[in-house]
Scaffold this motif. Structure first.
Motif, PDB file in Angstrom:
ATOM      1  N   MET A  27       6.174   6.831   6.352  1.00 18.61           N
ATOM      2  CA  MET A  27       5.840   5.466   5.654  1.00 18.61           C
ATOM      3  C   MET A  27       4.474   4.947   5.829  1.00 18.61           C
ATOM      4  O   MET A  27       3.843   5.240   6.830  1.00 18.61           O
ATOM      5  CB  MET A  27       6.819   4.075   6.024  1.00 18.61           C
ATOM      6  N   ALA A  28       3.795   4.610   4.632  1.00 21.47           N
ATOM      7  CA  ALA A  28       2.592   4.124   4.676  1.00 21.47           C
ATOM      8  C   ALA A  28       2.273   2.663   5.111  1.00 21.47           C
ATOM      9  O   ALA A  28       3.157   1.659   4.953  1.00 21.47           O
ATOM     10  CB  ALA A  28       1.937   4.136   3.339  1.00 21.47           C
ATOM     11  N   VAL A  29       1.297   2.375   6.025  1.00 24.18           N
ATOM     12  CA  VAL A  29       0.746   0.997   6.006  1.00 24.18           C
ATOM     13  C   VAL A  29       0.614   0.422   4.939  1.00 24.18           C
ATOM     14  O   VAL A  29      -0.124   1.066   3.860  1.00 24.18           O
ATOM     15  CB  VAL A  29      -0.466   0.975   7.104  1.00 24.18           C
ATOM     16  N   PRO A  30       0.726  -0.891   4.446  1.00 19.99           N
ATOM     17  CA  PRO A  30       1.035  -1.718   3.255  1.00 19.99           C
ATOM     18  C   PRO A  30      -0.395  -1.984   2.776  1.00 19.99           C
ATOM     19  O   PRO A  30      -0.425  -2.928   2.067  1.00 19.99           O
ATOM     20  CB  PRO A  30       1.778  -2.686   3.673  1.00 19.99           C
ATOM     21  N   PHE A  31      -1.403  -1.310   3.242  1.00 20.03           N
ATOM     22  CA  PHE A  31      -2.900  -1.684   2.601  1.00 20.03           C
ATOM     23  C   PHE A  31      -3.980  -0.509   2.741  1.00 20.03           C
ATOM     24  O   PHE A  31      -3.395   0.580   3.637  1.00 20.03           O
ATOM     25  CB  PHE A  31      -3.409  -2.917   3.023  1.00 20.03           C
ATOM     26  N   SER A  32      -4.946  -0.181   2.101  1.00 24.64           N
ATOM     27  CA  SER A  32      -5.694   0.854   2.523  1.00 24.64           C
ATOM     28  C   SER A  32      -6.319   1.115   3.734  1.00 24.64           C
ATOM     29  O   SER A  32      -6.616  -0.163   4.392  1.00 24.64           O
ATOM     30  CB  SER A  32      -7.218   0.654   1.581  1.00 24.64           C
ATOM     31  N   THR A  33      -6.240   1.863   4.601  1.00 24.55           N
ATOM     32  CA  THR A  33      -6.774   2.173   5.965  1.00 24.55           C
ATOM     33  C   THR A  33      -7.926   3.074   5.898  1.00 24.55           C
ATOM     34  O   THR A  33      -8.411   3.289   7.013  1.00 24.55           O
ATOM     35  CB  THR A  33      -5.720   2.998   6.665  1.00 24.55           C
TER      36      THR A  33
END
Length: 338
Positions: A27-33
């Protein structure tokens, strides 16, 4: 080495935990990293702040942006706290050998730490965190009481209760952890990958004191591909702080610092029935299980698997790469603002 030179170094994007065939979530972190706000700490006065704590304090409450605090080489004699309302902070040096955070305090395990992390989604890179309190009692170097915290290439040094791995899900990669008595303790769900555990105990040493209190708690310590060193024969792998203490060592080198019995029950035989102490394909002179206590376990591949996959820390749902784009956002405080 200047900041521009090293900002493209990346964290490991995945946990290399295939020793028991466990997979990790993605699952992705909910904003740009890839983007972060840059703060520079430099004792010479050439950065934004001269102390680490002032840089942390500049981050606004309820921050929702990635904050990258670059710490220039030096010895920072300060006691640091990352408050619970300041998530998404990275503290990064360039080399743990020359970027040192140190303090001297003992006593209460929640008051004495040199560095206390209470904020979620925290990362530390290439730092030495030490407590020089010495051998006369508890002196915590690092307290982690937050969910989703990761440490890369750090040196964590004290004597008793060095790392209070208190609560939450944590990941330690290529870290050096030194102590003598219960020097990794707490009730977090944590994976230690490729870490070096060094006992400085001269007669009696204990590496872990895991504090799981109930079979319903999904907590425990897993060590994968690690290394254990120290003086000969005086250190055990763990003892139960909590009655359901759970610790796993997988594919770890154990020098002869590990005593043949391996584990102790902290003078409470009733805990022998409830603890879960396992070893999987460890090697070295200290890994000989012929004289291990009968209530520890030699794990099979299938038995090992639940402790190195997403059931322990959630995998890639929160582990993230190093940002590659940086910006300044002044004046302070940083974040959503007031």
């Amino acid at each position: 080495m200047g900041f521009v030179t090293y900002i493209v170094i990346v964290y490991p994007l995945i946990l290399l935990l295939n020793v028991c065939s466990g997979s990790l979530s993605s699952m992705a972190v909910p904003f740009s990293t890839t983007d972060a706000i840059l703060i520079v700490v430099d004792q010479s006065g050439q950065g934004d702040y001269t102390t680490i704590q002032k840089a942390i304090d500049a981050v606004a409450s309820n921050n929702s942006q990635l904050i990258y605090i670059s710490i220039k080489p030096g010895t920072y004699r300060e006691k640091i706290a990352v408050a619970a309302d300041k998530p998404f902070i990275t503290l990064s040096g360039t080399d743990a050998n020359n970027t040192i955070i140190t303090w001297n305090d003992g006593g209460d395990i929640f008051d004495s730490p040199t560095v206390s992390v209470m904020a979620s989604d925290f990362i530390a890179r290439y730092l030495t965190i030490q407590n020089t309190f010495g051998t006369s009692g508890k002196g915590i170097a690092l307290r982690v009481s937050a969910d989703r915290a990761a440490f890369y290439g750090c040196r964590i040094i004290s004597y008793q209760d060095t790392l209070l791995d208190d609560s939450g899900r944590h990941y330690y990669n290529d870290c050096y952890i030194e102590g003598a008595v219960d020097f990794i303790c707490g009730n977090a769900a944590s994976i230690f990958e490729g870490c070096h555990l060094h006992s400085v105990a001269k007669s009696f040493g204990v590496i872990t004191a895991q504090h799981r209190n109930s079979p319903l708690e999904n907590t425990g310590l897993t060590f994968v591909g690690c290394k254990i060193t120290g003086l000969v024969g005086g250190t055990v792998l763990g003892r139960p702080w909590g009655p359901y203490s759970r610790v796993i060592f997988a594919q770890t080198f154990m020098s002869d610092t590990v005593s043949p019995q391996g584990w102790i029950d902290w003078d409470d035989p009733s805990k022998q029935r409830t603890v879960y102490y396992g070893e999987y394909k460890c090697y070295g002179p200290g890994a000989d299980r012929s004289k291990r206590v009968g209530w520890s376990r030699e794990l099979s591949r299938d038995e090992c698997a639940p402790f190195v996959n997403k059931t322990m820390i959630g995998g890639r749902s929160w582990l993230r790469s190093t940002p590659i784009h940086f910006k300044k956002q002044l004046p302070h405080p940083i974040g959503l603002g007031v």
